[in-house]
Design a protein around this motif. Structure first.
Motif, mmCIF file in Angstrom:
data_model
loop_
_atom_site.group_PDB
_atom_site.id
_atom_site.type_symbol
_atom_site.label_atom_id
_atom_site.label_comp_id
_atom_site.label_asym_id
_atom_site.label_seq_id
_atom_site.Cartn_x
_atom_site.Cartn_y
_atom_site.Cartn_z
ATOM 1 N N SER A 115 0.816 -1.221 0.000
ATOM 2 C CA SER A 115 0.000 0.000 0.000
ATOM 3 C C SER A 115 0.843 1.263 0.000
ATOM 4 C CB SER A 115 -0.936 -0.001 1.214
ATOM 5 O OG SER A 115 -0.199 0.056 2.428
ATOM 6 N N GLY A 116 2.143 1.120 0.147
ATOM 7 C CA GLY A 116 3.014 2.291 0.104
ATOM 8 C C GLY A 116 4.363 1.997 0.730
ATOM 9 N N LYS A 117 5.340 2.806 0.398
ATOM 10 C CA LYS A 117 6.694 2.579 0.893
ATOM 11 C C LYS A 117 6.740 2.649 2.413
ATOM 12 C CE LYS A 117 11.443 4.284 0.470
ATOM 13 N NZ LYS A 117 12.327 5.297 -0.177
ATOM 14 N N GLU A 118 5.972 3.595 2.966
ATOM 15 C CA GLU A 118 5.987 3.754 4.427
ATOM 16 C C GLU A 118 5.428 2.500 5.106
ATOM 17 O OE1 GLU A 118 4.844 7.091 7.788
ATOM 18 O OE2 GLU A 118 3.914 7.177 5.810
ATOM 19 N N SER A 119 4.344 1.951 4.540
ATOM 20 C CA SER A 119 3.745 0.738 5.103
ATOM 21 C C SER A 119 4.725 -0.431 5.031
ATOM 22 C CB SER A 119 2.460 0.390 4.350
ATOM 23 O OG SER A 119 1.501 1.405 4.490
ATOM 24 N N PHE A 120 5.416 -0.537 3.898
ATOM 25 C CA PHE A 120 6.381 -1.621 3.714
ATOM 26 C C PHE A 120 7.505 -1.518 4.749
ATOM 27 C CE2 PHE A 120 10.251 -3.367 1.770
ATOM 28 C CZ PHE A 120 9.821 -4.658 1.476
ATOM 29 N N ASN A 121 8.034 -0.298 4.945
ATOM 30 C CA ASN A 121 9.125 -0.109 5.907
ATOM 31 C C ASN A 121 8.663 -0.358 7.341
ATOM 32 O OD1 ASN A 121 11.054 0.511 3.960
ATOM 33 N ND2 ASN A 121 10.554 2.696 3.992
ATOM 34 N N VAL A 122 7.435 0.047 7.634
ATOM 35 C CA VAL A 122 6.890 -0.195 8.974
ATOM 36 C C VAL A 122 6.759 -1.694 9.216
ATOM 37 C CG1 VAL A 122 4.816 -0.022 10.402
ATOM 38 C CG2 VAL A 122 5.709 2.001 9.256
ATOM 39 N N LEU A 123 6.279 -2.429 8.207
ATOM 40 C CA LEU A 123 6.151 -3.875 8.360
ATOM 41 C C LEU A 123 7.503 -4.547 8.582
ATOM 42 C CD1 LEU A 123 3.440 -5.337 5.926
ATOM 43 C CD2 LEU A 123 3.564 -5.520 8.410
ATOM 44 N N LYS A 124 8.519 -4.058 7.923
ATOM 45 C CA LYS A 124 9.860 -4.600 8.144
ATOM 46 C C LYS A 124 10.267 -4.415 9.604
ATOM 47 C CE LYS A 124 13.115 -3.882 5.098
ATOM 48 N NZ LYS A 124 14.023 -3.189 4.143
ATOM 49 N N ASN A 125 9.943 -3.249 10.157
ATOM 50 C CA ASN A 125 10.254 -3.000 11.562
ATOM 51 C C ASN A 125 9.425 -3.896 12.491
ATOM 52 O OD1 ASN A 125 12.121 -0.997 10.946
ATOM 53 N ND2 ASN A 125 10.580 0.627 10.975
ATOM 54 N N VAL A 126 8.168 -4.137 12.094
ATOM 55 C CA VAL A 126 7.308 -5.011 12.885
ATOM 56 C C VAL A 126 7.893 -6.418 12.931
ATOM 57 C CG1 VAL A 126 5.039 -6.103 13.026
ATOM 58 C CG2 VAL A 126 5.218 -3.678 12.445
ATOM 59 N N PHE A 127 8.282 -6.949 11.768
ATOM 60 C CA PHE A 127 8.869 -8.287 11.722
ATOM 61 C C PHE A 127 10.204 -8.331 12.477
ATOM 62 C CE2 PHE A 127 5.878 -8.984 8.241
ATOM 63 C CZ PHE A 127 5.479 -10.288 8.489
ATOM 64 N N ALA A 128 10.953 -7.235 12.419
ATOM 65 C CA ALA A 128 12.228 -7.191 13.136
ATOM 66 C C ALA A 128 12.024 -7.190 14.647
ATOM 67 C CB ALA A 128 13.011 -5.950 12.720
ATOM 68 N N SER A 129 10.838 -6.778 15.107
ATOM 69 C CA SER A 129 10.578 -6.690 16.549
ATOM 70 C C SER A 129 10.069 -7.996 17.138
ATOM 71 C CB SER A 129 9.549 -5.587 16.820
ATOM 72 O OG SER A 129 8.239 -5.985 16.420
ATOM 73 N N ILE A 130 9.785 -8.977 16.298
ATOM 74 C CA ILE A 130 9.223 -10.250 16.774
ATOM 75 C C ILE A 130 10.139 -10.871 17.819
ATOM 76 C CG2 ILE A 130 8.836 -12.645 16.056
ATOM 77 C CD1 ILE A 130 7.628 -11.419 13.454
ATOM 78 N N SER A 131 9.546 -11.302 18.940
ATOM 79 C CA SER A 131 10.352 -11.807 20.057
ATOM 80 C C SER A 131 10.178 -13.303 20.317
ATOM 81 C CB SER A 131 9.994 -11.032 21.335
ATOM 82 O OG SER A 131 8.607 -11.171 21.630
ATOM 83 N N THR A 132 9.162 -13.908 19.695
ATOM 84 C CA THR A 132 8.912 -15.334 19.895
ATOM 85 C C THR A 132 8.891 -16.050 18.551
ATOM 86 O OG1 THR A 132 7.615 -14.935 21.899
ATOM 87 C CG2 THR A 132 7.288 -17.044 20.786
ATOM 88 N N ILE A 133 9.693 -17.114 18.439
ATOM 89 C CA ILE A 133 9.802 -17.859 17.188
ATOM 90 C C ILE A 133 9.615 -19.349 17.466
ATOM 91 C CG2 ILE A 133 11.338 -18.552 15.300
ATOM 92 C CD1 ILE A 133 10.537 -15.742 14.992
ATOM 93 N N GLU A 134 8.847 -20.015 16.615
ATOM 94 C CA GLU A 134 8.769 -21.472 16.608
ATOM 95 C C GLU A 134 9.164 -21.948 15.210
ATOM 96 O OE1 GLU A 134 4.917 -22.784 17.803
ATOM 97 O OE2 GLU A 134 5.138 -22.062 19.870
ATOM 98 N N ILE A 135 10.146 -22.833 15.126
ATOM 99 C CA ILE A 135 10.648 -23.286 13.837
ATOM 100 C C ILE A 135 10.341 -24.771 13.640
ATOM 101 C CG2 ILE A 135 12.755 -23.764 12.522
ATOM 102 C CD1 ILE A 135 13.873 -21.144 13.470
ATOM 103 N N TYR A 136 9.535 -25.038 12.644
ATOM 104 C CA TYR A 136 9.280 -26.389 12.148
ATOM 105 C C TYR A 136 9.906 -26.453 10.758
ATOM 106 C CZ TYR A 136 5.798 -25.775 15.812
ATOM 107 O OH TYR A 136 5.177 -25.478 17.006
ATOM 108 N N TYR A 137 10.053 -27.621 10.201
ATOM 109 C CA TYR A 137 10.822 -27.683 8.957
ATOM 110 C C TYR A 137 10.179 -26.862 7.835
ATOM 111 C CZ TYR A 137 14.037 -29.241 5.422
ATOM 112 O OH TYR A 137 15.001 -29.251 4.445
ATOM 113 N N ASN A 138 8.864 -26.956 7.686
ATOM 114 C CA ASN A 138 8.190 -26.232 6.606
ATOM 115 C C ASN A 138 7.246 -25.146 7.105
ATOM 116 O OD1 ASN A 138 9.320 -27.602 4.348
ATOM 117 N ND2 ASN A 138 8.030 -29.375 4.833
ATOM 118 N N PHE A 139 7.328 -24.849 8.398
ATOM 119 C CA PHE A 139 6.447 -23.837 8.974
ATOM 120 C C PHE A 139 7.234 -22.987 9.965
ATOM 121 C CE2 PHE A 139 3.810 -27.393 7.738
ATOM 122 C CZ PHE A 139 2.746 -26.789 7.084
ATOM 123 N N ILE A 140 6.730 -21.768 10.180
ATOM 124 C CA ILE A 140 7.340 -20.896 11.181
ATOM 125 C C ILE A 140 6.240 -20.233 11.996
ATOM 126 C CG2 ILE A 140 7.474 -18.961 9.529
ATOM 127 C CD1 ILE A 140 9.992 -18.033 11.092
#
Length: 329
Positions: free
Chosen positions: A31-56
């Motif tokens: 929807s726009g460059k600002e939205s894209f950059n904000v989403l990158k920051n959102v994903f960078a802030s993720i604090s909990t991860i579960e890793i399965y071979y084909n899922f995250i």
């Protein structure tokens, strides 16, 4: 107020991830460059991860939402990892997740780590090499019992330790270097949990007498045991442990379902529970479990308890063949 726009966009992006709506996330990012950059920051802030071979699974404080790695936008995948505090790995690590693992290692912020029961056989995760990297931050650890070794014990000081499928194997691993009663590893643990579907507690009760000597800071012990029709014998063993050990820790014995469920709660099943837990005080307030309690005076004169939790919809068999005498302190 323009200064609030990034915060609002951040909140929207976070909510989209928590809702697991991948199509909407992609649409929002375009929807726009600002939205894209904000989403990158959102994903960078993720604090909990579960890793399965084909899922995250990704998230923050709530239960992480699971995404198919084939559908997950790679541009956002590469943003994840720098803020991860809690990590679960099922077994093998798909190479696509390696950048996440590398960032987690680089930042060294991991507080909680857990692994699937088959991870001991993993070809891509060597816990005795991986976990010591976080010796200064890691406080919570849940791993298969067979993964515990001297390298892990030598490097970590934890608050909570959970071991999966322990009684089927030798208890000796837990007591590695146990002659060093005040070793940093043993002395740091306050909560110890055994999650077991392979063994029977009362058959190894003699081994548990050493728990209170080795784990000098222990406050809580949890036994999560699969139901096999021998709860009474386990409770008898725990009561004996309370009597004979330098007891100063609360004990919670939770019955794990064996897959045989009732359609609903019934008085007959409750009667079996009360028969199993004679001399315990019944608490009906828990919505999921029948809760039974005995309290004792510990060695240090503090009050401690033995709590029993039985799922209300677990089908039980009568256990009249074993009796035990309540202990008086």
């Amino acid at each position: 107020m323009p200064c609030l726009i990034p915060e609002i966009l951040f909140g929207i992006g976070k909510k989209l991830i928590e809702n697991g709506n991948l199509k909407t996330i992609v649409k929002f990012s375009f929807s726009g460059k600002e939205s894209f950059n904000v989403l990158k920051n959102v994903f960078a802030s993720i604090s909990t991860i579960e890793i399965y071979y084909n899922f995250i699974g990704i998230g923050w404080d709530k239960e992480p939402y699971i995404f198919d790695v084939e559908e997950f936008p790679k541009s956002f995948m590469y943003c994840i990892g720098g803020n991860v505090k809690s990590l679960y790995i099922e077994r093998e690590i798909n190479p696509i997740f390696q950048t996440i693992i590398d960032k987690i290692i680089s930042e060294k912020q991991l507080i909680s780590f857990s692994a699937g029961k088959g991870s001991y056989f993993s070809n891509t995760l060597k816990m005795d090499k991986f976990l010591p990297i976080f010796s200064s931050t890691l406080k919570e650890l849940k791993i298969p019992s067979r993964a515990l070794n001297e390298e892990i014990i030598d490097s970590l000081t934890l608050q909570t330790l959970s071991l999966v499928n322990y009684f089927h194997f030798s208890l000796s691993k837990l007591f590695i270097k146990c002659e060093k009663i005040n070793s940093p590893f043993h002395a740091s643990i306050q909560t110890l949990t055994f999650n077991d579907k392979t063994g029977i507690l009362y058959l190894v009760k003699e081994k548990f007498k050493f728990l209170f000597q080795i784990f000098s800071s222990l406050k809580n012990i949890h036994f999560n045991m699969k139901y096999d029709g021998e709860i009474k014998q386990d409770l008898s063993a725990l009561l004996e442990l309370v009597k004979n050990a330098g007891f100063s820790s609360n004990i919670v014995y939770t019955v794990l379902s064996n897959g045989m469920y009732l359609d609903s709660e019934n008085d007959s099943n409750l009667a079996v529970c009360k028969n199993i837990c004679k001399d315990f005080v019944y608490d009906s307030s828990n919505p999921m479990f029948h809760c039974f309690l005995q309290t004792f005076k510990a060695a240090d004169s503090q009050e401690t308890y033995l709590k029993v939790l039985i799922p209300k919809k677990q089908k039980l068999d009568s256990e009249n063949f074993v009796t035990y005498v309540p202990l008086i302190f």
